[in-house]
Design a protein around this motif. Structure first.
Motif: not given
Length: 87
Positions: A61-65
Motif C-alpha cells: 500500500d502507498i500512503p496518500h501523502e
C-alpha cells in the motif's frame, strides 16, 4: 476515446483483402464521454475486469501523502519544462 479501447469491436472480414469494419452508433459528445456506443461498452468491459484485479493486488500500500507528494513533483517538473520552452 480512451487508449486501447477503440479497436475492441473490430471484426476481420471473411477475405483478407477487405478492410476491417465495425458497426458504430455515434453518441452525442455533449452528453457522452465516448464517440460511439461500442467504445463505451468496450471501456465498461475493460473497467469491470480491471477493478477486481486491482482490488486483489497484493502489492504494498502507498500512503496518500506519498502519492500526493509524487504528483506535486511531477506537476512542478512539467510546469518547469513548459516555462522553459516558452522562453
Amino acid at each position: 476515446m480512451r487508449a486501447g479501447v477503440s479497436d475492441a469491436n473490430w471484426q476481420e472480414e471473411s477475405t483478407p483483402l477487405k478492410r476491417r469494419t465495425r458497426t458504430t452508433t455515434k453518441l452525442d459528445p455533449l452528453i457522452f464521454e465516448y464517440d460511439t456506443k461500442e467504445d463505451a461498452e468496450a471501456y465498461d468491459v475493460w473497467f469491470r475486469k480491471k477493478v477486481p484485479e486491482e482490488l486483489d493486488d497484493q502489492g504494498p500500500d502507498i500512503p496518500h501523502e506519498a502519492v500526493m507528494d509524487e504528483t506535486d513533483r511531477i506537476i512542478q517538473e512539467a510546469e518547469g519544462r513548459q516555462k522553459a520552452t516558452k522562453g
